[in-house]
Design a protein around this motif. Structure first.
Motif, PDB file in Angstrom:
ATOM      1  N   ASP A   7       0.627  -1.176   0.035  1.00 59.18           N
ATOM      2  CA  ASP A   7      -0.037   0.025  -0.107  1.00 59.18           C
ATOM      3  C   ASP A   7       0.768   1.370   0.091  1.00 59.18           C
ATOM      4  O   ASP A   7       0.494   2.283  -0.614  1.00 59.18           O
ATOM      5  CB  ASP A   7      -1.006  -0.006   1.417  1.00 59.18           C
ATOM      6  CG  ASP A   7      -2.012  -0.914   1.031  1.00 59.18           C
ATOM      7  OD1 ASP A   7      -2.459  -1.662   0.146  1.00 59.18           O
ATOM      8  OD2 ASP A   7      -2.829  -1.264   2.201  1.00 59.18           O
ATOM      9  N   LEU A   8       1.899   1.115   0.597  1.00 60.29           N
ATOM     10  CA  LEU A   8       2.739   2.449   0.793  1.00 60.29           C
ATOM     11  C   LEU A   8       3.968   2.551  -0.197  1.00 60.29           C
ATOM     12  O   LEU A   8       4.137   3.670  -0.431  1.00 60.29           O
ATOM     13  CB  LEU A   8       3.376   2.330   2.347  1.00 60.29           C
ATOM     14  CG  LEU A   8       2.195   2.640   3.573  1.00 60.29           C
ATOM     15  CD1 LEU A   8       2.821   2.554   4.896  1.00 60.29           C
ATOM     16  CD2 LEU A   8       1.546   4.016   3.145  1.00 60.29           C
ATOM     17  N   LEU A   9       4.380   1.497  -0.892  1.00 56.21           N
ATOM     18  CA  LEU A   9       5.412   1.699  -1.768  1.00 56.21           C
ATOM     19  C   LEU A   9       4.933   1.491  -3.217  1.00 56.21           C
ATOM     20  O   LEU A   9       4.253   0.394  -3.444  1.00 56.21           O
ATOM     21  CB  LEU A   9       6.524   0.657  -1.629  1.00 56.21           C
ATOM     22  CG  LEU A   9       7.278   0.938  -0.346  1.00 56.21           C
ATOM     23  CD1 LEU A   9       8.323  -0.274  -0.447  1.00 56.21           C
ATOM     24  CD2 LEU A   9       8.226   2.149  -0.283  1.00 56.21           C
ATOM     25  N   VAL A  19       7.461  -3.640  -7.001  1.00 55.89           N
ATOM     26  CA  VAL A  19       6.570  -4.160  -5.901  1.00 55.89           C
ATOM     27  C   VAL A  19       6.218  -5.591  -6.309  1.00 55.89           C
ATOM     28  O   VAL A  19       5.887  -5.668  -7.681  1.00 55.89           O
ATOM     29  CB  VAL A  19       5.327  -3.326  -5.412  1.00 55.89           C
ATOM     30  CG1 VAL A  19       4.491  -3.936  -4.619  1.00 55.89           C
ATOM     31  CG2 VAL A  19       5.589  -1.812  -4.732  1.00 55.89           C
ATOM     32  N   ALA A  20       6.343  -6.544  -5.641  1.00 53.35           N
ATOM     33  CA  ALA A  20       5.856  -7.929  -6.117  1.00 53.35           C
ATOM     34  C   ALA A  20       4.516  -7.846  -6.414  1.00 53.35           C
ATOM     35  O   ALA A  20       3.698  -7.029  -5.993  1.00 53.35           O
ATOM     36  CB  ALA A  20       6.255  -8.873  -5.097  1.00 53.35           C
ATOM     37  N   ILE A  45       8.705  -8.679  -0.975  1.00 51.84           N
ATOM     38  CA  ILE A  45       7.734  -7.891  -1.195  1.00 51.84           C
ATOM     39  C   ILE A  45       7.924  -6.608  -2.043  1.00 51.84           C
ATOM     40  O   ILE A  45       7.070  -6.324  -2.892  1.00 51.84           O
ATOM     41  CB  ILE A  45       7.179  -7.248   0.290  1.00 51.84           C
ATOM     42  CG1 ILE A  45       6.958  -8.530   1.000  1.00 51.84           C
ATOM     43  CG2 ILE A  45       5.905  -6.693  -0.162  1.00 51.84           C
ATOM     44  CD1 ILE A  45       6.485  -8.370   2.428  1.00 51.84           C
ATOM     45  N   ALA A  46       9.020  -6.111  -1.788  1.00 48.36           N
ATOM     46  CA  ALA A  46       9.445  -5.056  -2.548  1.00 48.36           C
ATOM     47  C   ALA A  46      11.034  -4.803  -2.670  1.00 48.36           C
ATOM     48  O   ALA A  46      11.914  -5.143  -1.941  1.00 48.36           O
ATOM     49  CB  ALA A  46       8.828  -3.685  -2.091  1.00 48.36           C
ATOM     50  N   LEU A  47      11.435  -4.169  -3.650  1.00 49.34           N
ATOM     51  CA  LEU A  47      12.765  -4.001  -4.160  1.00 49.34           C
ATOM     52  C   LEU A  47      13.045  -2.580  -4.245  1.00 49.34           C
ATOM     53  O   LEU A  47      12.270  -1.967  -5.256  1.00 49.34           O
ATOM     54  CB  LEU A  47      13.294  -4.829  -5.048  1.00 49.34           C
ATOM     55  CG  LEU A  47      14.773  -4.481  -5.600  1.00 49.34           C
ATOM     56  CD1 LEU A  47      15.391  -6.140  -5.773  1.00 49.34           C
ATOM     57  CD2 LEU A  47      15.087  -4.018  -6.707  1.00 49.34           C
ATOM     58  N   TYR A  48      14.165  -1.793  -3.955  1.00 55.26           N
ATOM     59  CA  TYR A  48      14.696  -0.506  -4.293  1.00 55.26           C
ATOM     60  C   TYR A  48      15.963  -0.791  -5.169  1.00 55.26           C
ATOM     61  O   TYR A  48      16.938  -1.258  -4.579  1.00 55.26           O
ATOM     62  CB  TYR A  48      14.660   0.406  -3.267  1.00 55.26           C
ATOM     63  CG  TYR A  48      15.665   1.489  -3.555  1.00 55.26           C
ATOM     64  CD1 TYR A  48      15.141   2.579  -4.083  1.00 55.26           C
ATOM     65  CD2 TYR A  48      17.029   1.644  -2.988  1.00 55.26           C
ATOM     66  CE1 TYR A  48      15.702   3.672  -4.470  1.00 55.26           C
ATOM     67  CE2 TYR A  48      17.477   2.728  -3.460  1.00 55.26           C
ATOM     68  CZ  TYR A  48      17.163   3.785  -4.350  1.00 55.26           C
ATOM     69  OH  TYR A  48      17.879   4.926  -4.797  1.00 55.26           O
TER      70      TYR A  48
END
Length: 177
Positions: A7-9, A19-20, A45-48
């Protein structure tokens, strides 16, 4: 935690945020091989992506319970459990770049960690907001339950490599909650 992160990224490749399930395989593979060793790709779940080349070998991966990051190959990878965050600050300057400073409490020790976002400074507000939210979650909000899928994968790997007998594997698998 998964829904909070998603939700936030935002999924915003121009900001280096993925985001996955839409994380490019090449970037995910680069992160897991370089600094997030031992992490199963489906747990991310997410990657930067903090690289210029877009290979994912520097940056951060966001998991259910922690953040693992590496700012450059000259620095070791760092793991920060969300529940250990006690203070956040941001810094932006033309000379020193853009980063999030974190104070992390582990037992009796508190240390500082910096997540460098200089390659994609627009991602700062989103990552900071996420870390602020998870830092303020009440104790117990972040599950301490065993990740059964992760344990199963490790046991399967031990069995496949011959380090765990078939009988012991079956016995351990029958302990499922």
């Amino acid at each position: 935690m998964r829904s909070l992160i998603t939700d936030l990224l935002p999924h915003a490749p121009k900001m280096g945020l993925y985001v996955a399930p839409d994380i490019p395989e090449r970037k995910l593979r680069g992160a897991v091989r370089d600094y997030a060793k031992g992490v199963h790709p489906e747990d991310v779940i997410a990657l930067y992506d903090g690289t210029l080349l877009g290979n994912g070998k520097d940056g951060a991966v966001f998991l259910d319970d922690r953040l693992i990051f590496q700012n450059s190959d000259f620095e070791p990878a760092q793991t920060v459990c969300y529940r250990d965050l006690v203070l956040l600050g941001t810094k932006q300057s033309r000379l020193r770049g853009t980063y999030i400073e974190m104070e992390v409490n582990r037992g009796r020790a508190t240390f500082s960690a910096k997540l460098d976002l200089s390659k994609h400074p627009d991602s700062l507000e989103y990552i900071e907001r996420l870390l602020q939210k998870v830092m303020l979650l009440p104790e117990g909000s972040i599950s301490d339950e065993t990740d059964w899928n992760a344990v199963s994968r490790v046991l399967e790997g031990l069995r496949s490599s011959g380090k765990l007998t078939e009988a012991d594997f079956r016995r351990l698998m029958n302990c499922r909650p």
